[in-house]
Motif scaffolding. Structure first.
Motif, PDB file in Angstrom:
ATOM      1  N   PHE A 118     -12.840  -2.692 -13.166  1.00 48.13           N
ATOM      2  CA  PHE A 118     -11.754  -2.192 -13.641  1.00 48.13           C
ATOM      3  C   PHE A 118     -10.467  -3.248 -13.504  1.00 48.13           C
ATOM      4  CE2 PHE A 118     -12.092  -1.121  -8.310  1.00 48.13           C
ATOM      5  CZ  PHE A 118     -12.857   0.283  -9.218  1.00 48.13           C
ATOM      6  N   ASP A 119     -11.915  -4.476 -13.801  1.00 49.25           N
ATOM      7  CA  ASP A 119     -10.916  -5.170 -15.087  1.00 49.25           C
ATOM      8  C   ASP A 119     -10.377  -5.285 -16.636  1.00 49.25           C
ATOM      9  OD1 ASP A 119      -9.923  -8.304 -14.013  1.00 49.25           O
ATOM     10  OD2 ASP A 119     -11.771  -9.056 -15.205  1.00 49.25           O
ATOM     11  N   GLU A 120     -11.640  -4.176 -16.697  1.00 51.05           N
ATOM     12  CA  GLU A 120     -11.731  -4.337 -17.689  1.00 51.05           C
ATOM     13  C   GLU A 120     -10.232  -2.785 -18.358  1.00 51.05           C
ATOM     14  OE1 GLU A 120     -15.548  -4.193 -19.430  1.00 51.05           O
ATOM     15  OE2 GLU A 120     -16.150  -5.959 -18.875  1.00 51.05           O
ATOM     16  N   ARG A 121     -10.891  -2.116 -17.757  1.00 49.60           N
ATOM     17  CA  ARG A 121     -10.196  -0.911 -17.520  1.00 49.60           C
ATOM     18  C   ARG A 121      -9.173  -0.237 -16.902  1.00 49.60           C
ATOM     19  NH1 ARG A 121     -11.853   2.974 -21.133  1.00 49.60           N
ATOM     20  NH2 ARG A 121     -12.411   4.257 -19.340  1.00 49.60           N
ATOM     21  N   GLY A 122      -8.987  -1.387 -15.793  1.00 45.76           N
ATOM     22  CA  GLY A 122      -7.828  -1.159 -15.181  1.00 45.76           C
ATOM     23  C   GLY A 122      -7.965  -0.075 -13.980  1.00 45.76           C
ATOM     24  N   TYR A 123      -7.847   0.089 -12.935  1.00 50.06           N
ATOM     25  CA  TYR A 123      -7.789   1.385 -11.695  1.00 50.06           C
ATOM     26  C   TYR A 123      -8.559   2.230 -11.704  1.00 50.06           C
ATOM     27  CZ  TYR A 123      -8.573   3.016  -7.163  1.00 50.06           C
ATOM     28  OH  TYR A 123      -8.836   4.246  -6.545  1.00 50.06           O
ATOM     29  N   ASP A 124      -7.208   2.636 -12.149  1.00 53.17           N
ATOM     30  CA  ASP A 124      -7.200   4.676 -12.762  1.00 53.17           C
ATOM     31  C   ASP A 124      -8.103   5.133 -14.081  1.00 53.17           C
ATOM     32  OD1 ASP A 124      -4.789   5.277 -10.629  1.00 53.17           O
ATOM     33  OD2 ASP A 124      -2.721   4.908 -12.338  1.00 53.17           O
ATOM     34  N   ALA A 125      -8.030   4.222 -14.715  1.00 54.66           N
ATOM     35  CA  ALA A 125      -8.870   4.757 -15.911  1.00 54.66           C
ATOM     36  C   ALA A 125     -10.395   4.550 -15.834  1.00 54.66           C
ATOM     37  CB  ALA A 125      -8.801   4.003 -17.330  1.00 54.66           C
TER      38      ALA A 125
ATOM     39  N   TYR B  26       1.407   3.874 -14.201  1.00 59.89           N
ATOM     40  CA  TYR B  26       1.469   3.820 -15.435  1.00 59.89           C
ATOM     41  C   TYR B  26       0.234   4.522 -15.677  1.00 59.89           C
ATOM     42  CZ  TYR B  26       1.140   2.957 -20.186  1.00 59.89           C
ATOM     43  OH  TYR B  26       1.259   2.812 -22.453  1.00 59.89           O
ATOM     44  N   ASP B  27      -0.680   4.899 -15.799  1.00 60.38           N
ATOM     45  CA  ASP B  27      -2.036   5.566 -16.545  1.00 60.38           C
ATOM     46  C   ASP B  27      -2.193   6.721 -16.071  1.00 60.38           C
ATOM     47  OD1 ASP B  27      -3.178   3.086 -17.795  1.00 60.38           O
ATOM     48  OD2 ASP B  27      -3.597   2.781 -15.578  1.00 60.38           O
ATOM     49  N   ALA B  28      -2.168   7.919 -15.258  1.00 66.15           N
ATOM     50  CA  ALA B  28      -2.026   8.797 -15.000  1.00 66.15           C
ATOM     51  C   ALA B  28      -0.242   9.264 -15.957  1.00 66.15           C
ATOM     52  CB  ALA B  28      -2.222   8.776 -13.464  1.00 66.15           C
ATOM     53  N   ALA B  29       0.028   9.019 -15.713  1.00 69.72           N
ATOM     54  CA  ALA B  29       1.379   9.626 -16.448  1.00 69.72           C
ATOM     55  C   ALA B  29       1.007  10.087 -17.970  1.00 69.72           C
ATOM     56  CB  ALA B  29       3.100   8.918 -16.270  1.00 69.72           C
ATOM     57  N   SER B  30       1.968  11.006 -18.183  1.00 71.04           N
ATOM     58  CA  SER B  30       1.512  11.661 -19.274  1.00 71.04           C
ATOM     59  C   SER B  30       2.793  11.517 -19.886  1.00 71.04           C
ATOM     60  CB  SER B  30       0.597  13.472 -19.023  1.00 71.04           C
ATOM     61  OG  SER B  30       1.758  14.420 -18.430  1.00 71.04           O
ATOM     62  N   THR B  31       2.861  12.175 -21.217  1.00 70.89           N
ATOM     63  CA  THR B  31       4.462  11.830 -22.151  1.00 70.89           C
ATOM     64  C   THR B  31       4.499  13.706 -21.535  1.00 70.89           C
ATOM     65  OG1 THR B  31       3.360  12.830 -24.263  1.00 70.89           O
ATOM     66  CG2 THR B  31       3.824  11.044 -23.825  1.00 70.89           C
ATOM     67  N   ASN B  32       3.691  14.709 -21.504  1.00 68.82           N
ATOM     68  CA  ASN B  32       3.829  16.248 -21.237  1.00 68.82           C
ATOM     69  C   ASN B  32       5.526  15.793 -19.614  1.00 68.82           C
ATOM     70  OD1 ASN B  32       2.939  17.716 -23.344  1.00 68.82           O
ATOM     71  ND2 ASN B  32       1.019  17.592 -22.057  1.00 68.82           N
ATOM     72  N   GLU B  33       5.199  15.382 -18.614  1.00 63.48           N
ATOM     73  CA  GLU B  33       5.283  14.860 -17.745  1.00 63.48           C
ATOM     74  C   GLU B  33       7.018  14.788 -17.804  1.00 63.48           C
ATOM     75  OE1 GLU B  33       2.836  13.841 -13.926  1.00 63.48           O
ATOM     76  OE2 GLU B  33       2.191  13.372 -15.707  1.00 63.48           O
TER      77      GLU B  33
ATOM     78  N   ALA C  62     -10.217  -9.609  -8.804  1.00 68.62           N
ATOM     79  CA  ALA C  62     -10.215  -8.364  -9.223  1.00 68.62           C
ATOM     80  C   ALA C  62      -9.589  -7.544  -7.303  1.00 68.62           C
ATOM     81  CB  ALA C  62     -11.524  -7.370  -9.162  1.00 68.62           C
ATOM     82  N   SER C  63      -9.906  -8.413  -6.584  1.00 67.89           N
ATOM     83  CA  SER C  63      -9.319  -8.049  -5.642  1.00 67.89           C
ATOM     84  C   SER C  63      -7.932  -8.306  -4.804  1.00 67.89           C
ATOM     85  CB  SER C  63      -9.688  -8.933  -4.016  1.00 67.89           C
ATOM     86  OG  SER C  63      -9.330  -8.659  -2.618  1.00 67.89           O
ATOM     87  N   VAL C  64      -6.967  -9.411  -5.605  1.00 65.58           N
ATOM     88  CA  VAL C  64      -5.711  -9.624  -5.862  1.00 65.58           C
ATOM     89  C   VAL C  64      -5.043  -8.401  -7.059  1.00 65.58           C
ATOM     90  CG1 VAL C  64      -4.206 -12.047  -6.597  1.00 65.58           C
ATOM     91  CG2 VAL C  64      -6.218 -12.035  -5.076  1.00 65.58           C
ATOM     92  N   ARG C  65      -5.530  -8.605  -7.803  1.00 66.85           N
ATOM     93  CA  ARG C  65      -5.044  -7.551  -8.683  1.00 66.85           C
ATOM     94  C   ARG C  65      -4.932  -6.396  -8.452  1.00 66.85           C
ATOM     95  NH1 ARG C  65      -8.891  -9.539 -14.412  1.00 66.85           N
ATOM     96  NH2 ARG C  65      -7.583 -11.924 -13.731  1.00 66.85           N
ATOM     97  N   LEU C  66      -5.872  -5.341  -8.464  1.00 66.39           N
ATOM     98  CA  LEU C  66      -5.956  -4.528  -7.197  1.00 66.39           C
ATOM     99  C   LEU C  66      -4.735  -4.203  -6.553  1.00 66.39           C
ATOM    100  CD1 LEU C  66      -9.006  -3.192  -6.810  1.00 66.39           C
ATOM    101  CD2 LEU C  66      -7.548  -1.946  -7.408  1.00 66.39           C
TER     102      LEU C  66
END
Lengths: 213, 213
Positions: free
Chosen positions: A22-29, B27-34, A99-103
């Motif tokens: 999560f730290d390196e890539r972010g939660y969503d990715a 931010y991560d899940a958003a697309s320029t299409n939307e 990671a807890s605080v960032r999330l």
């Protein structure tokens, strides 16, 4: 190794791996595949502990509450100060807590979760401030709930800033500065002279504290 | 409509659409299409203004600086207070500014950007505090850079908390509480009695201010 202990180790190893990813890539990715890859566990073992990425994130966020250790301190305002300084120090060294605080900040920045990670901090600090008031440490007229929200909110922002500017190396100094500015509006003059706002002495070596299970 | 003006409107409409989409999806899940879909613009028009999603995010983050309006106030500590209260009020009503702050907190929470969105706030507040010191408003011994970092950091955290607990409806109250706690450690006793920490009167109607050129 007993089965219970093995289970705890697996759980901790998943949380540590997730914290890194999560730290390196972010939660969503981040994906559970990546988390799995760095643990050496099977997918079955992962799902045994956590049915989803969201469940891992929830467990990481919960790790914050476990890091709130109330210091054994007769002066209760000093206990609040030391609590924040110890939390700051653990944030510097414990990847799971980081990671807890960032999330928590990221999620709450975008949405309103049902249970916020700030409830436990609020309750712990409000309780200490009430004890401080009973002991005559607090200025008359101070709204303790307002003081609590200000402390928790300000700490949350300071650690975001400290992450940006120094990868949290200056966090204890920032927290000490916050206290120097807040205390004259919070503590009685007699108490003010007795409170210590210097960073806590470092304990060596810097082992990451156990926050799970 | 002149070409320049049409360009400005398109740019603002993209930023507003992006603010909505980032708000809803992250931010991560958003697309320029939307983002494009809700503007009615062509992809070419979008790319004319912003070559990538990252460029849109950068422009949104920059909108924060434009919202930092220094109040015309002879008492410079009052100017700092009013600046934060006006920023808080705009955060409640301006979707572009809201997305700007959320993106800044999310991005800085996970990484260290080359240019942080806090530089401009820091510079503006430090300048006002220096003027306040020249006018004898500040307690002797106060480190102005430390005071600035504490104000900017605390504000950042308070708006995250306020978003969680009240969708920013209680943000002005939280900022006023912060000032009531900070000022006794910052302002001279004579100045303290003169400073106003109540929320600014609301201007009606609540039109979203223009933050883009």
């Amino acid at each position: 190794m007993a089965q219970q202990e093995r289970g705890n180790r697996s759980r901790r190893s998943i949380l540590e791996a997730a914290a890194r990813v999560f730290d390196e890539r972010g939660y969503d990715a981040a994906s559970t595949n990546e988390i799995l890859a760095s643990t050496g566990l099977t997918r079955g073992a992962l799902y045994h502990h956590f049915p989803s990425k969201e469940a891992i994130a929830s467990a990481l966020v919960a790790a914050q509450s476990e890091a709130l250790v109330v210091p054994d301190q007769p002066v209760k305002l000093q206990a609040v100060i030391d609590l924040t300084l110890e939390f700051a120090r653990r944030l510097q060294h414990d990847p799971v807590l980081r990671a807890s605080v960032r999330l928590a900040v990221e999620q709450t920045s975008f949405s309103r979760p049902a249970q916020t990670p700030y409830e436990q901090s609020n309750a712990t600090i409000l309780d200490l401030l009430r004890q401080a008031r009973e002991q005559g440490e607090v200025l008359p007229g101070v709204d303790l709930q307002e003081a609590t929200s200000t402390i928790v909110g300000a700490f949350t922002g300071l650690q975001v800033m400290s992450q940006v500017y120094s990868n949290r190396q200056d966090l204890p100094d920032r927290v000490c500065a916050l206290w120097r500015f807040l205390l004259p509006g919070l503590a009685t003059p007699g108490m003010l002279a007795r409170l210590r706002t210097a960073p806590l002495p470092q304990t060596a070596p810097q082992a990451a504290p156990q926050t799970a299970p």
